[in-house]
Enzyme design. Structure first.
Site, PDB file in Angstrom:
ATOM      1  N   PRO A   1      -0.816 -10.458 -10.335  1.00 46.27           N
ATOM      2  CA  PRO A   1       0.135 -11.432  -9.795  1.00 46.27           C
ATOM      3  C   PRO A   1       0.495 -11.209  -8.325  1.00 46.27           C
ATOM      4  O   PRO A   1       0.626 -10.074  -7.878  1.00 46.27           O
ATOM      5  CB  PRO A   1       1.374 -11.252 -10.685  1.00 46.27           C
ATOM      6  CG  PRO A   1       1.224  -9.912 -11.309  1.00 46.27           C
ATOM      7  CD  PRO A   1      -0.254  -9.689 -11.452  1.00 46.27           C
ATOM      8  N   ASN A   2       0.612 -12.301  -7.643  1.00 45.97           N
ATOM      9  CA  ASN A   2       1.036 -12.374  -6.233  1.00 45.97           C
ATOM     10  C   ASN A   2      -0.029 -11.932  -5.236  1.00 45.97           C
ATOM     11  O   ASN A   2       0.164 -12.040  -4.035  1.00 45.97           O
ATOM     12  CB  ASN A   2       2.339 -11.592  -5.992  1.00 45.97           C
ATOM     13  CG  ASN A   2       3.479 -12.126  -6.825  1.00 45.97           C
ATOM     14  OD1 ASN A   2       3.749 -13.319  -6.769  1.00 45.97           O
ATOM     15  ND2 ASN A   2       4.123 -11.282  -7.621  1.00 45.97           N
TER      16      ASN A   2
ATOM     17  N   ASN B   1      -6.344  -4.327  -9.858  1.00 48.55           N
ATOM     18  CA  ASN B   1      -5.060  -4.158  -9.195  1.00 48.55           C
ATOM     19  C   ASN B   1      -4.072  -4.976 -10.022  1.00 48.55           C
ATOM     20  O   ASN B   1      -4.017  -6.201  -9.890  1.00 48.55           O
ATOM     21  CB  ASN B   1      -5.099  -4.661  -7.748  1.00 48.55           C
ATOM     22  CG  ASN B   1      -3.768  -4.419  -7.054  1.00 48.55           C
ATOM     23  OD1 ASN B   1      -2.756  -4.132  -7.710  1.00 48.55           O
ATOM     24  ND2 ASN B   1      -3.748  -4.535  -5.741  1.00 48.55           N
TER      25      ASN B   1
ATOM     26  N   GLU C   1      -7.925   1.775 -11.581  1.00 51.45           N
ATOM     27  CA  GLU C   1      -6.720   1.075 -11.117  1.00 51.45           C
ATOM     28  C   GLU C   1      -6.613   1.255  -9.604  1.00 51.45           C
ATOM     29  O   GLU C   1      -6.735   2.380  -9.115  1.00 51.45           O
ATOM     30  CB  GLU C   1      -5.500   1.695 -11.808  1.00 51.45           C
ATOM     31  CG  GLU C   1      -4.165   1.158 -11.324  1.00 51.45           C
ATOM     32  CD  GLU C   1      -2.997   1.942 -11.929  1.00 51.45           C
ATOM     33  OE1 GLU C   1      -3.186   2.650 -12.949  1.00 51.45           O
ATOM     34  OE2 GLU C   1      -1.897   1.858 -11.370  1.00 51.45           O
TER      35      GLU C   1
ATOM     36  N   HIS D   1      -4.483   0.155  -5.844  1.00 50.53           N
ATOM     37  CA  HIS D   1      -3.331  -0.429  -5.155  1.00 50.53           C
ATOM     38  C   HIS D   1      -3.575  -0.377  -3.656  1.00 50.53           C
ATOM     39  O   HIS D   1      -4.076   0.628  -3.149  1.00 50.53           O
ATOM     40  CB  HIS D   1      -2.046   0.331  -5.485  1.00 50.53           C
ATOM     41  CG  HIS D   1      -1.735   0.290  -6.939  1.00 50.53           C
ATOM     42  ND1 HIS D   1      -1.201  -0.827  -7.541  1.00 50.53           N
ATOM     43  CD2 HIS D   1      -1.932   1.204  -7.911  1.00 50.53           C
ATOM     44  CE1 HIS D   1      -1.075  -0.590  -8.842  1.00 50.53           C
ATOM     45  NE2 HIS D   1      -1.514   0.633  -9.096  1.00 50.53           N
TER      46      HIS D   1
ATOM     47  N   ALA E   1       2.467  -6.080  -9.988  1.00 49.36           N
ATOM     48  CA  ALA E   1       3.705  -5.588 -10.610  1.00 49.36           C
ATOM     49  C   ALA E   1       3.532  -5.258 -12.094  1.00 49.36           C
ATOM     50  O   ALA E   1       4.304  -4.479 -12.651  1.00 49.36           O
ATOM     51  CB  ALA E   1       4.813  -6.613 -10.420  1.00 49.36           C
TER      52      ALA E   1
ATOM     53  N   ARG F   1       6.914   4.375  -2.359  1.00 50.56           N
ATOM     54  CA  ARG F   1       7.745   3.170  -2.294  1.00 50.56           C
ATOM     55  C   ARG F   1       8.961   3.288  -3.218  1.00 50.56           C
ATOM     56  O   ARG F   1       9.386   4.386  -3.544  1.00 50.56           O
ATOM     57  CB  ARG F   1       6.875   1.936  -2.601  1.00 50.56           C
ATOM     58  CG  ARG F   1       5.709   1.800  -1.592  1.00 50.56           C
ATOM     59  CD  ARG F   1       4.920   0.543  -1.798  1.00 50.56           C
ATOM     60  NE  ARG F   1       5.763  -0.650  -1.624  1.00 50.56           N
ATOM     61  CZ  ARG F   1       5.405  -1.861  -2.016  1.00 50.56           C
ATOM     62  NH1 ARG F   1       4.226  -2.051  -2.590  1.00 50.56           N
ATOM     63  NH2 ARG F   1       6.215  -2.886  -1.831  1.00 50.56           N
TER      64      ARG F   1
ATOM     65  N   TYR G   1       1.124  -4.966   2.876  1.00 57.99           N
ATOM     66  CA  TYR G   1      -0.162  -5.294   2.259  1.00 57.99           C
ATOM     67  C   TYR G   1      -1.255  -5.692   3.256  1.00 57.99           C
ATOM     68  O   TYR G   1      -2.405  -5.887   2.870  1.00 57.99           O
ATOM     69  CB  TYR G   1       0.021  -6.402   1.218  1.00 57.99           C
ATOM     70  CG  TYR G   1       0.959  -5.994   0.102  1.00 57.99           C
ATOM     71  CD1 TYR G   1       0.656  -4.904  -0.716  1.00 57.99           C
ATOM     72  CD2 TYR G   1       2.166  -6.666  -0.118  1.00 57.99           C
ATOM     73  CE1 TYR G   1       1.516  -4.503  -1.722  1.00 57.99           C
ATOM     74  CE2 TYR G   1       3.028  -6.275  -1.131  1.00 57.99           C
ATOM     75  CZ  TYR G   1       2.700  -5.198  -1.932  1.00 57.99           C
ATOM     76  OH  TYR G   1       3.550  -4.798  -2.927  1.00 57.99           O
TER      77      TYR G   1
ATOM     78  N   ARG H   1       1.847 -12.367   2.599  1.00 60.42           N
ATOM     79  CA  ARG H   1       2.899 -11.711   1.822  1.00 60.42           C
ATOM     80  C   ARG H   1       3.167 -10.305   2.365  1.00 60.42           C
ATOM     81  O   ARG H   1       2.250  -9.471   2.404  1.00 60.42           O
ATOM     82  CB  ARG H   1       2.392 -11.591   0.385  1.00 60.42           C
ATOM     83  CG  ARG H   1       3.172 -10.685  -0.505  1.00 60.42           C
ATOM     84  CD  ARG H   1       2.370 -10.340  -1.769  1.00 60.42           C
ATOM     85  NE  ARG H   1       3.220  -9.615  -2.678  1.00 60.42           N
ATOM     86  CZ  ARG H   1       2.784  -8.796  -3.612  1.00 60.42           C
ATOM     87  NH1 ARG H   1       1.499  -8.590  -3.773  1.00 60.42           N
ATOM     88  NH2 ARG H   1       3.632  -8.163  -4.390  1.00 60.42           N
TER      89      ARG H   1
END
Ligand code: DQA
Length: 148
Positions: free
Chosen positions: A14-15, A78, A102, A104, A81, A111, A27, A22
């Site tokens: 998502p996103n 990825n 996985e 990121h 969230a 963070r 990012y 964004r």
């Protein structure tokens, strides 16, 4: 599944469709289409086939994972969230016999507290976090080098 040419699936959660506009300080300014093009170029160099898929919906990502065995040799994911709370995504990855990495873009451990835990990490081969687009490139190299 082509026996002679490995194929991999990149799943963006998502996103990630908003990449490039964004939170660019976190990012980066690369759009999702640009990232996918770079990944496809890298795949070509490695002589492997690559499909990229993005969804904002948990169910779509789960369906892609369920369909992956027999079609792909590995998954780069990825989870966005969903990383931090989707037991359903975790169970999907745990439920199929296919190696996954996985990734990121940002270093999730540097963070907010809520990002410092991944429910996905225990069911994948490994996690690469914090190297921007390189997180994906590294995952592709690693998956391509695995024997299974
Ligand atoms: C992310 C990190 C997540 O915490 C966040 O929700 C994202 C992107 C990353 O690539 O750094 O959407 O997965």
């Amino acid at each position: 599944m082509d026996r002679h040419r490995k194929s991999f699936l990149v799943l963006h959660g998502p996103n990630l469709n908003l990449l490039g506009s964004r939170e660019v300080g976190i990012y980066g300014s690369l759009s999702l289409a640009e990232l996918n093009n770079l990944l496809l170029g890298e795949a070509e160099k490695l002589g492997v086939k690559l499909d990229c898929y993005q969804s904002n919906s948990e169910g779509d990502l789960i369906d892609q994972i369920h369909d992956a065995p027999g079609k792909y040799h590995g998954i780069i994911i990825n989870p966005g969230a969903f990383t931090h709370y989707s037991i359903a995504l975790r169970d999907a990855l745990a439920g199929v016999n296919i190696p996954a990495v996985e990734v990121h873009l940002s270093n999730i451990y540097a963070r907010e507290e809520f990002r410092r835990h991944s429910v996905i990490a225990p069911v994948v081969r490994g996690q690469i976090s914090g190297f921007g687009p390189w997180s994906y490139f590294l995952a592709l190299r690693v998956l391509n080098d695995l024997d299974d």
